[in-house]
Design a protein around this motif. Sequence first.
Motif, PDB file in Angstrom:
ATOM      1  N   PHE A 162       0.854  -1.194   0.000  1.00 55.18           N
ATOM      2  CA  PHE A 162       0.000   0.000   0.000  1.00 55.18           C
ATOM      3  C   PHE A 162       0.881   1.232   0.000  1.00 55.18           C
ATOM      4  N   ASP A 163       0.709   2.066  -1.014  1.00 58.22           N
ATOM      5  CA  ASP A 163       1.393   3.350  -1.115  1.00 58.22           C
ATOM      6  C   ASP A 163       0.324   4.432  -1.100  1.00 58.22           C
ATOM      7  N   PRO A 164       0.297   5.285  -0.094  1.00 57.96           N
ATOM      8  CA  PRO A 164      -0.788   6.281   0.009  1.00 57.96           C
ATOM      9  C   PRO A 164      -0.720   7.373  -1.064  1.00 57.96           C
ATOM     10  N   ARG A 165       0.446   7.604  -1.632  1.00 60.05           N
ATOM     11  CA  ARG A 165       0.598   8.740  -2.538  1.00 60.05           C
ATOM     12  C   ARG A 165      -0.324   8.682  -3.753  1.00 60.05           C
ATOM     13  N   PRO A 166      -0.414   7.555  -4.490  1.00 56.01           N
ATOM     14  CA  PRO A 166      -1.326   7.536  -5.652  1.00 56.01           C
ATOM     15  C   PRO A 166      -2.780   7.800  -5.264  1.00 56.01           C
ATOM     16  N   GLU A 208      -3.874   9.565  -2.694  1.00 53.85           N
ATOM     17  CA  GLU A 208      -4.026  10.980  -2.357  1.00 53.85           C
ATOM     18  C   GLU A 208      -4.077  11.842  -3.610  1.00 53.85           C
ATOM     19  N   GLU A 209      -3.216  11.519  -4.591  1.00 50.50           N
ATOM     20  CA  GLU A 209      -3.204  12.302  -5.826  1.00 50.50           C
ATOM     21  C   GLU A 209      -4.508  12.128  -6.602  1.00 50.50           C
ATOM     22  N   MET A 210      -5.052  10.898  -6.628  1.00 49.00           N
ATOM     23  CA  MET A 210      -6.352  10.683  -7.288  1.00 49.00           C
ATOM     24  C   MET A 210      -7.442  11.500  -6.613  1.00 49.00           C
ATOM     25  N   ALA A 211      -7.438  11.473  -5.277  1.00 50.20           N
ATOM     26  CA  ALA A 211      -8.470  12.212  -4.542  1.00 50.20           C
ATOM     27  C   ALA A 211      -8.355  13.711  -4.809  1.00 50.20           C
ATOM     28  N   LYS A 212      -7.124  14.225  -4.849  1.00 51.41           N
ATOM     29  CA  LYS A 212      -6.940  15.662  -5.121  1.00 51.41           C
ATOM     30  C   LYS A 212      -7.465  16.044  -6.502  1.00 51.41           C
ATOM     31  N   ILE A 213      -7.191  15.205  -7.490  1.00 52.56           N
ATOM     32  CA  ILE A 213      -7.641  15.522  -8.855  1.00 52.56           C
ATOM     33  C   ILE A 213      -9.163  15.519  -8.927  1.00 52.56           C
ATOM     34  N   HIS A 214      -9.789  14.499  -8.327  1.00 46.20           N
ATOM     35  CA  HIS A 214     -11.251  14.441  -8.334  1.00 46.20           C
ATOM     36  C   HIS A 214     -11.862  15.641  -7.603  1.00 46.20           C
ATOM     37  N   GLU A 215     -11.260  16.013  -6.463  1.00 46.74           N
ATOM     38  CA  GLU A 215     -11.843  17.073  -5.648  1.00 46.74           C
ATOM     39  C   GLU A 215     -11.563  18.463  -6.214  1.00 46.74           C
ATOM     40  N   HIS A 216     -10.321  18.749  -6.527  1.00 50.20           N
ATOM     41  CA  HIS A 216      -9.939  20.117  -6.851  1.00 50.20           C
ATOM     42  C   HIS A 216      -9.956  20.433  -8.342  1.00 50.20           C
ATOM     43  N   ARG A 217      -9.762  19.415  -9.200  1.00 51.98           N
ATOM     44  CA  ARG A 217      -9.679  19.684 -10.637  1.00 51.98           C
ATOM     45  C   ARG A 217     -10.940  19.269 -11.386  1.00 51.98           C
ATOM     46  N   LEU A 218     -11.442  18.072 -11.070  1.00 54.03           N
ATOM     47  CA  LEU A 218     -12.636  17.581 -11.760  1.00 54.03           C
ATOM     48  C   LEU A 218     -13.916  17.928 -11.002  1.00 54.03           C
ATOM     49  N   ARG A 219     -13.782  18.424  -9.752  1.00 53.96           N
ATOM     50  CA  ARG A 219     -14.915  18.827  -8.911  1.00 53.96           C
ATOM     51  C   ARG A 219     -15.934  17.702  -8.734  1.00 53.96           C
ATOM     52  N   ASP A 220     -15.425  16.494  -8.635  1.00 53.53           N
ATOM     53  CA  ASP A 220     -16.277  15.318  -8.426  1.00 53.53           C
ATOM     54  C   ASP A 220     -16.059  14.861  -6.988  1.00 53.53           C
ATOM     55  N   PHE A 221     -16.804  15.472  -6.034  1.00 54.14           N
ATOM     56  CA  PHE A 221     -16.581  15.202  -4.620  1.00 54.14           C
ATOM     57  C   PHE A 221     -16.998  13.780  -4.233  1.00 54.14           C
ATOM     58  N   ALA A 222     -18.027  13.278  -4.878  1.00 50.05           N
ATOM     59  CA  ALA A 222     -18.473  11.913  -4.574  1.00 50.05           C
ATOM     60  C   ALA A 222     -17.402  10.894  -4.950  1.00 50.05           C
TER      61      ALA A 222
END
Length: 409
Positions: free
Chosen positions: A345-349, A351-365
């Motif tokens: 388990f590597d947390p970095r990928p 976290e990066e996926m979550a950031k892209i969904h939240e901040h760039r794609l605005r897909d909070f769900a």
Amino acid sequence: MTQNSSLSDLSQVIRRLEAKSRAPAPFRRTGSLEDLLGGSVEETDKGQVLCVRRRFVAGHCHGRQPLDAARAMAHQPLALLARRGEPPKGPRLLYLDTETTGLAGGTGTYAFLVGVGFFDGDAFEVRQYFMRDLDDEPALLAALDPLLREVDGLVTYNGAGFDLPLLETRFVLARRRWPGAIPHLDLLPAARRLWSARLSDCRLATVELHALGFERVGDLPGALIPSVYFEYLRRKAPGELPRVFEHNRHDILSLAALTGWVAHALDRAPLAELGPDELSGLGRLWELVDPDRGEACFRMALERGLDSPARERLLARLAWGEKRRARWEASRALWEAAARGGRGFDPRPWEEMAKIHEHRLRDFARAHSVVTEALERARVHRASEIVLSALVYRLERLTRRLGGLAVGS
């Protein structure tokens, strides 16, 4: 003891002496060291030094690699191999390797044998300068000096860390100016990029077997070479010295052949016939000066089935590149492949996926779903409390954002 027994013992002694006198004398080599090695004593302005010369046709194959591939190298691959240093300004390269009295370096370590190789017309010549005694060092350095000043560049294997600093020290102690401005190609960093993930080590003998198909038969291990020289100094008998010269000569030939192999691979990269690890290494060499070509090597390495964990590291490398270009969906896809491909388990990928969904794609769900899955995996793999706390904090914040959206709707 009786008189008869004494006479009998004396007769036995006399017979043994007579037998020894009739036996052939043991063979002793009376030829000189230069005759044994096929060399000659050469004059310099600092005295005499033993030099052994061998010439090989330029098309000579060292393993399965022809030497003359190193004569047709393009300038750009040479610049890449020079890394941050100055690349050679011309084609005259001197391939250099030393055999020394130890590996510690410093003023007490001598380079008792210096081998160099270079192309001369239609041949590749190997010269080996040898100190028959420690007093021969000024003559050896005097013989080496003009060669160093006449070439466009040096090629070594770990020369930046050992051979060149040692020779510079010997030059300084001999009050001779070291030609320090010579461009230098050290093949060891390139070899590590190309083969460290696949091979057990990146010693020259290991790399040459894998890349060149050259296997040393009966080679004298490098760790024994200093003791062979000290034994020679004590007894002034050749002993295992011929094997030391053979070891050094193979090093020089491997340097030339390997330089041609790496430069040719760089010039043609990406090459489908290379292994995924080699393609990944070529990409790392290219990416600083030509990111697109480096990326092409990386993607071909993935297509060729690069193994974990190198695969996940390369996916992350590409994902960062896409992020810098603001290609959010492409970056997310690469992070996801990295997150789901590894065994641990590597947390970095995640976290990066979550950031892209939240901040760039605005897909909070979707961001909430990614962090939820990441937290489950982190607990299964017993991640640290720091990692777990960070994921819990991110999940709670996304939960609040989703709740706020639900109220607002």
